[in-house]
Design an enzyme around this catalytic site. Structure first.
Site, PDB file in Angstrom:
ATOM      1  N   CYS A 159      35.330  51.093  47.173  1.00  0.00           N
ATOM      2  CA  CYS A 159      36.687  50.860  47.688  1.00  0.00           C
ATOM      3  C   CYS A 159      37.707  50.913  46.543  1.00  0.00           C
ATOM      4  O   CYS A 159      37.755  49.998  45.701  1.00  0.00           O
ATOM      5  CB  CYS A 159      36.732  49.511  48.400  1.00  0.00           C
TER       6      CYS A 159
ATOM      7  N   CYS B 165      40.256  48.059  46.396  1.00  0.00           N
ATOM      8  CA  CYS B 165      39.614  46.830  45.919  1.00  0.00           C
ATOM      9  C   CYS B 165      39.670  46.746  44.395  1.00  0.00           C
ATOM     10  O   CYS B 165      39.821  45.660  43.828  1.00  0.00           O
ATOM     11  CB  CYS B 165      38.157  46.777  46.374  1.00  0.00           C
TER      12      CYS B 165
END
Length: 325
Positions: free
Chosen positions: A80, A83
């Site tokens: 991700c 993230c």
């Protein structure tokens, strides 16, 4: 564990009042138990404010710790990209906030069950657990200013509603250096406050009102008792009302102060905060003398239920001032 949402903008319905009171009582009991066992009072290192959590350790590392300190959960994954932007910011803020919250990082690829239980639809997703109650904070790589504002509100709610003041942090602490926690004596009003919580649990709102008043008679500045009294009085007032009749009267009698006050009480208990405030402010504009004063007083009481820092209260105070002057 099935998370439950807890509004940070004021507890205004029966289920939320009961849940918040129960969670606070459990948090206090857990802290007392930890103190008797010699734990929960030692300083922690800055590095220990950020932890990796999995399904096996979730109850110990998140649920149990949430009775000492708000636990912020960062749901992330290695693949991700957002993230990778958000996680370092949260980690830095966890250290900067110096123990006001604990950051728990959960890899969703390795902990699918936790992801499902929290209802995570996409990552990054950030939740918090306070005194065993879960609430969503935000999703996506938010701006740092927004994150700080959310965290500030979180730690304020944790302290004011649940007495969670965070962890003591010692940058020089080594494992085993933490002093033994002293026995925590009960506060002078703990028994009365507990009696109020029990009365709320039993639906005895009149008993809860009296218990909170007993505390305030000796300690007028007691924050917990003031908030509890405002909530209990509201619930006591609406307990015997016929909601359909109240709404009918409020709609058909806009000049009837009693009908509008009852309607506002019912609005607030139903979670319609702005409707309740707007109804009473409009009534203030239409009235004068004792009628206006009665409406103003009730509006101030409802402000206490929601909380003075809530933006809806701040806006309503300004509107009330304009209506009065």
């Amino acid at each position: 564990m099935q998370p439950r949402n807890m509004s940070m903008s004021g507890v205004v319905d029966l289920a939320a009042v009961k849940a918040a009171q129960e969670a606070k009582a459990k948090a206090e009991q857990a802290r007392a138990d930890a103190a008797r066992q010699g734990g929960g009072g030692g300083a922690v290192t800055p590095a220990s404010l950020v932890i990796d959590v999995d399904e096996a350790g979730f109850e110990r590392d998140v649920l149990q710790r949430s009775t000492e300190v708000p636990v912020v959960i960062d749901f992330w994954a290695e693949w991700c990209e957002p993230c990778k932007q958000l996680s370092p910011v949260l980690e830095r803020l966890a250290v900067e906030y110096n123990g006001r919250f604990l950051l728990a990082k959960i890899d969703v690829d390795a902990n699918q069950m936790l992801m499902q239980q929290f209802g995570v639809q996409g990552i990054p997703a950030v939740f918090a657990v306070v005194a065993g109650q879960a609430l969503p904070l935000f999703q996506g790589a938010a701006a740092e200013a927004q994150i700080r504002g959310t965290l500030d509100q979180l730690v304020q709610v944790a302290e004011e509603r649940f007495g969670l003041t965070g962890l003591a942090v010692d940058g020089d602490a080594e494992p085993g250096d933490a002093p033994e926690a002293p026995e925590m004596p009960a506060g002078p009003y703990d028994a009365l406050l507990e009696a109020a919580v029990q009365a709320l649990d039993a639906g005895d709102f009149g008993g809860a009102v009296q218990a909170y008043r007993n505390v305030l008679s000796d300690d007028p500045a007691n924050t917990e008792a003031k908030l509890g009294l405002a909530q209990a009085e509201l619930l006591h007032r609406v307990q015997g009302l016929d909601p359909q009749q109240v709404r009918k009267d409020a709609a058909e009698k806009p000049a009837d102060v009693t009908a509008q006050i009852a309607g506002a009480d019912l609005d607030l208990v139903g979670g319609h905060v702005e409707d309740a405030f707007g109804r009473l402010i409009d009534t203030v504009r239409r009235t004068a003398g004792d009628d206006r004063d009665a409406v103003r007083v009730r509006l101030l009481e409802l402000f206490e239920v929601v909380g003075g820092d809530d933006p809806r209260v701040v806006a309503a105070r300004r509107a009330l001032a304009r209506a009065l002057f």
